[in-house]
Design an enzyme around this catalytic site. Structure first.
Site, PDB file in Angstrom:
ATOM      1  N   GLU A 180       0.853  -1.185   0.000  1.00  0.00           N
ATOM      2  CA  GLU A 180       0.000   0.000   0.000  1.00  0.00           C
ATOM      3  C   GLU A 180       0.890   1.237   0.000  1.00  0.00           C
ATOM      4  OE1 GLU A 180      -3.472  -0.288   2.254  1.00  0.00           O
ATOM      5  OE2 GLU A 180      -3.864   1.864   2.318  1.00  0.00           O
ATOM      6  N   ARG A 181       0.682   2.093  -0.969  1.00  0.00           N
ATOM      7  CA  ARG A 181       1.475   3.317  -1.133  1.00  0.00           C
ATOM      8  C   ARG A 181       2.958   3.003  -1.315  1.00  0.00           C
ATOM      9  NH1 ARG A 181      -3.077   5.651  -2.573  1.00  0.00           N
ATOM     10  NH2 ARG A 181      -4.611   5.611  -0.907  1.00  0.00           N
ATOM     11  N   LYS A 300      -4.415  -0.040  13.787  1.00  0.00           N
ATOM     12  CA  LYS A 300      -5.240   1.016  13.191  1.00  0.00           C
ATOM     13  C   LYS A 300      -6.678   0.605  13.469  1.00  0.00           C
ATOM     14  CE  LYS A 300      -6.439   2.994   8.646  1.00  0.00           C
ATOM     15  NZ  LYS A 300      -6.006   3.154   7.242  1.00  0.00           N
ATOM     16  N   GLU A 304     -10.885   4.854   8.844  1.00  0.00           N
ATOM     17  CA  GLU A 304     -11.048   4.498   7.430  1.00  0.00           C
ATOM     18  C   GLU A 304     -11.629   3.095   7.264  1.00  0.00           C
ATOM     19  OE1 GLU A 304      -7.095   5.275   5.760  1.00  0.00           O
ATOM     20  OE2 GLU A 304      -7.728   7.333   5.345  1.00  0.00           O
ATOM     21  N   LYS A 373       0.536  10.846  13.573  1.00  0.00           N
ATOM     22  CA  LYS A 373       1.159  11.364  12.351  1.00  0.00           C
ATOM     23  C   LYS A 373       1.678  12.778  12.604  1.00  0.00           C
ATOM     24  CE  LYS A 373      -1.345   8.646   8.897  1.00  0.00           C
ATOM     25  NZ  LYS A 373      -2.100   8.614   7.623  1.00  0.00           N
ATOM     26  N   ASP A 378      -2.912  14.399   6.853  1.00  0.00           N
ATOM     27  CA  ASP A 378      -2.462  13.111   6.329  1.00  0.00           C
ATOM     28  C   ASP A 378      -1.198  13.228   5.472  1.00  0.00           C
ATOM     29  OD1 ASP A 378      -2.342  10.495   5.644  1.00  0.00           O
ATOM     30  OD2 ASP A 378      -4.307  10.386   4.670  1.00  0.00           O
ATOM     31  N   GLU A 406       3.962   9.139  -0.802  1.00  0.00           N
ATOM     32  CA  GLU A 406       2.603   9.081  -1.333  1.00  0.00           C
ATOM     33  C   GLU A 406       2.124  10.442  -1.833  1.00  0.00           C
ATOM     34  OE1 GLU A 406      -0.204   7.645   1.541  1.00  0.00           O
ATOM     35  OE2 GLU A 406      -1.936   8.004   0.247  1.00  0.00           O
TER      36      GLU A 406
HETATM   37  C1  BDP Z   1      -3.348   7.430   4.007  1.00  0.00           C
HETATM   38  C2  BDP Z   1      -3.138   6.435   2.908  1.00  0.00           C
HETATM   39  C3  BDP Z   1      -3.826   5.135   3.190  1.00  0.00           C
HETATM   40  C4  BDP Z   1      -3.425   4.630   4.575  1.00  0.00           C
HETATM   41  C5  BDP Z   1      -3.710   5.707   5.598  1.00  0.00           C
HETATM   42  C6  BDP Z   1      -3.233   5.326   6.991  1.00  0.00           C
HETATM   43  O1  BDP Z   1      -3.643   6.973   1.692  1.00  0.00           O
HETATM   44  O2  BDP Z   1      -3.470   4.219   2.182  1.00  0.00           O
HETATM   45  O3  BDP Z   1      -4.103   3.458   4.900  1.00  0.00           O
HETATM   46  O4  BDP Z   1      -3.018   6.877   5.252  1.00  0.00           O
HETATM   47  O5  BDP Z   1      -2.285   5.928   7.452  1.00  0.00           O
HETATM   48  O6  BDP Z   1      -2.494   8.516   3.799  1.00  0.00           O
HETATM   49  O7  BDP Z   1      -3.824   4.468   7.635  1.00  0.00           O
END
Ligand code: BDP
Length: 713
Positions: A180-181, A300, A304, A373, A378, A406
């Site tokens: 991912e990314r 996490k 999302e 973060k 983000d 990303e």
């Molecule tokens: C975002 C990304 C996503 C990640 C998310 C995360 O686009 O793919 O799952 O962060 O940090 O920036 O969980």
């Protein structure tokens, strides 16, 4: 002289003259551990003190430390180094010779080292000593780096230790090897062939990490599958743990919160349910049986779409503490991510992490670290520091940076992230008076945290050069160095990296570092100047998309963030707007709120202003914005010119690759500028400032571009 000798002499002389021109082909695989020969002129001085290596105890870490030292010295100075000097490595426990020296080692802590030159019987002895074997290994890498960067090594007396305890890479790697990314190929973890087949690359991965002090790796994506916690995958993780152990690197796993249902046969994952608690306890026991030094879990949750304790009316603290109790008896930790934003709340998304975590300050278990973060949205090219830093004195908070780019041009744009991270770490939260920097929160000094953490989302994949581009290796390197010392200078780090990865020649390092240091600001300029943010293409995040609107959620669009209309642009986060500023300590909030004190780099993050607003340059906001977009493109042009001039110092293969990438960056920077200007101009109807070229395409043409195969999704 015989003719053959004359010829040889001629060749040698020509070779010396042309040396920088005919550097041997390289593909970047060796990272900053290339150990290429020191120039003939300087090698003698180094050989005089870096001579033979005294025998070391045969523990796993000391064995790899010795092997690395031998490998490094052989590469740098040759197999034969008979200048008379000796290198002695070890701990007082493993080496009677070191024990009798009684070197002060308190300051070396559990992972640091002391390097000191002694003269014994007229002979130079370089001692690399530590309290632990892995401390010695770190000392060996430091010693080699001194030679690689051409520092003097004949009279050393230095001591160093990490300021942050957990220095982790987070791999967003999936079990099917997609990342991912990820923009550097596939996942380096070959889950399918593990545990039987151990790719030699795992060892090189460990060497690279140990050389910069990284001491842990979360192996799987935060968007986790519970399969990672099943017996076959635990065995695979154990094989990696075995490989990494001598290098002082522990493995961690991302845990999916609903695992009790998916692999435990339970009907619930409610953290207060006794059966759920028993599931996690026995799962932890099972993991520790296979991996006795397992690091712990990263989670996490309720973010999302991921499952979490809130699904059962419980809190983040309930969820984190339950897992903490399962791993605690084994010495493990839980890293609970603060990257959450609610599906229901219509509030400014920048406020939601703070709103959800601040009320629970003091309620997390001692072995929980809340992982935050760097900014509140983000991983944007620029964000002010996250308001949670400084606001959670009774909860261990850790930093999460994103190494993979990303939002900064994937792996094709050259953007050295050191200055971005340094900017955040040096930011003053003012939470407990002046000097309450984010670095002091992260290293635990400000609030006396019991555990400290810096995590970086890895940019590593199966590409030969590991990171997708030569210069993205610098971001991996800089992350490790800043995790070790959050107050380090990103410029000094860039100098070390450039010298080791390319050439220590000052004529290379100076211009290369200048280019690196300006590169992130260039990206900010051509993508999101003056505090703008979240303007990228939808979902794949490739390229400009300031027009992105509609769809599932407002806060996944660009228009939500820039709020541009005929009259003005920017997100008002002052008391007149969302009042997100109120989440900062009052003096910091006042600084951001006041137009006379807010830094223009954050202007539109905190303020909504008319297009005609007079900026500090004297130009109206619109003109200033356009000027910055263009400046970003121009800077990339300058980077291309710098790089072209540096060809004498770089092997043709890597030089050509970087040049090709810079050409992509130049084109895409132009695209960002043009598309952004076309869009904002369609909103404000204003003319371009004098001398600014109009976008070559219509707004519709930019909007119509599709990228179904962009990497990293
Ligand atoms: C975002 C990304 C996503 C990640 C998310 C995360 O686009 O793919 O799952 O962060 O940090 O920036 O969980």
């Amino acid at each position: 002289m015989r003719p053959s000798h004359m010829l040889r002499g001629l060749f040698l002389a020509a070779g010396l003259l042309l040396a920088p021109l005919i550097a041997r082909a390289e593909d970047g695989h060796d990272l900053w551990l290339r150990y290429r020969p020191v120039e003939a002129g300087a090698a003698g001085v180094y050989r005089a003190s870096a001579g033979t290596i005294a025998p070391v105890a045969d523990t796993p870490a000391l064995t790899v430390a010795r092997a690395e030292l031998e490998r490094g010295l052989a590469g740098l100075l040759g197999e034969r180094r008979d200048g008379g000097g000796e290198i002695l490595l070890g701990t007082p426990r493993s080496s009677p010779r070191i024990a009798t020296l009684n070197l002060p080692l308190e300051a070396a802590g559990a992972e640091g080292y002391r390097i000191r030159t002694l003269i014994e019987g007229g002979r130079s002895v370089t001692v690399i000593a530590a309290n632990t074997d892995v401390g010695v290994l770190h000392g060996v890498y430091r010693y080699l780096a001194l030679i690689q960067t051409r520092q003097p090594i004949d009279r050393l007396d230095l001591v160093d230790a990490p300021k942050v305890r957990y220095r982790l890479l987070n791999h967003w790697d999936n079990l099917d090897r997609s990342v991912e990314r990820g923009y550097a190929g596939q996942s380096i973890w070959d889950w399918w062939r593990l545990p039987d087949v151990r790719d030699p690359r795992y060892v090189d991965y460990a060497r690279a990490n140990a050389s910069i002090g990284i001491n842990g790796a979360v192996l799987n994506n935060v968007n986790a599958k519970s399969d990672s916690l099943t017996a076959p995958y635990i065995a695979k993780a154990a094989a990696l743990a075995d490989t990494f152990r001598p290098y002082g690197i522990k493995v961690y796993l991302s845990a999916r919160f609903s695992s009790p249902i998916e692999i435990g046969g339970l009907k619930t994952a409610d953290p207060l349910d006794p059966a759920v608690r028993a599931f996690w306890k026995s799962k932890a026991d099972e993991i520790y049986k296979a991996i006795p030094d397992f690091g712990g879990f990263l989670v996490k949750a309720n973010s999302e779409g991921q499952p979490g304790p809130q699904d059962y009316g419980r809190t983040h603290a309930d969820g984190a503490n339950m897992l903490a109790q399962a791993v605690g008896p084994h010495g493990g930790i839980v890293m609970w991510r603060a990257f959450v934003y609610s599906h229901e709340q219509p509030d400014d998304r920048a406020k939601q992490g703070y709103s959800e975590f601040k009320p629970f300050d003091g309620q997390f278990a001692e072995n929980v670290i809340v992982q935050v973060k760097n900014g509140a949205i983000d991983f944007q090219p620029r964000e002010p520091f996250h308001p949670l830093f400084g606001a959670m004195p009774k909860t261990n908070l850790g930093m999460e940076f994103q190494i993979t780019k990303e939002y900064l041009g994937f792996s094709t744009h050259l953007a050295y992230l050191g200055p971005m991270w340094e900017e955040v770490l040096k930011a003053d939260t003012l939470a407990a008076g002046k000097g309450s920097t984010v670095a002091k929160v992260v290293d635990g000094k400000l609030h006396g945290y019991s555990r400290t953490l810096m995590a970086g989302v890895a940019n590593i994949g199966t590409d030969r050069n590991w990171s997708g581009s030569q210069f993205d290796q610098a971001n991996w390197y800089a992350f490790g160095r800043l995790a070790w010392d959050p107050e380090a200078s990103s410029e000094a780090i860039a100098r070390d990296w450039a010298a080791m990865a390319f050439s220590p020649d000052k004529r290379f390092v100076g211009p290369a570092v200048a280019m690196m240091m300006g590169s992130r600001e260039a990206v900010v300029d051509y993508m999101t100047p003056m505090g703008l943010h979240h303007l990228m293409g939808r979902s794949h995040h490739y390229g400009p998309g300031p027009w992105v609107a509609g769809g599932e959620r407002a806060d996944w669009t660009s228009v939500y963030y820039h709020r541009a209309d005929k009259a003005g642009i920017g997100f008002d986060r002052t008391a007149k707007g969302s009042n997100a500023v109120a989440q900062y300590a009052p003096p910091a909030a006042a600084g951001f709120s006041d137009l006379s004190t807010v830094d223009e780099k954050d202007l539109l993050w905190f303020h909504h202003l008319p297009w005609g607003y007079r900026t500090r340059s004297g130009r109206p906001l619109w003109d200033e914005l356009v000027g910055r977009y263009s400046r970003g493109v121009k800077t990339v042009g300058g980077m291309q010119a710098t790089w072209a001039d540096l060809s004498p110092y770089v092997d043709a293969e890597r030089h050509g690759e970087v040049a090709a990438y810079l050409a992509i960056q130049r084109r895409e920077a132009q695209w960002w500028r043009d598309a952004s200007i076309a869009y904002f101009q369609s909103i404000n109807g204003l003319p371009l400032p004098k001398g600014e070229a109009p976008p070559p395409l219509s707004l519709e043409a930019y909007e119509a571009m599709q990228f179904p195969f962009a990497p990293g999704i």
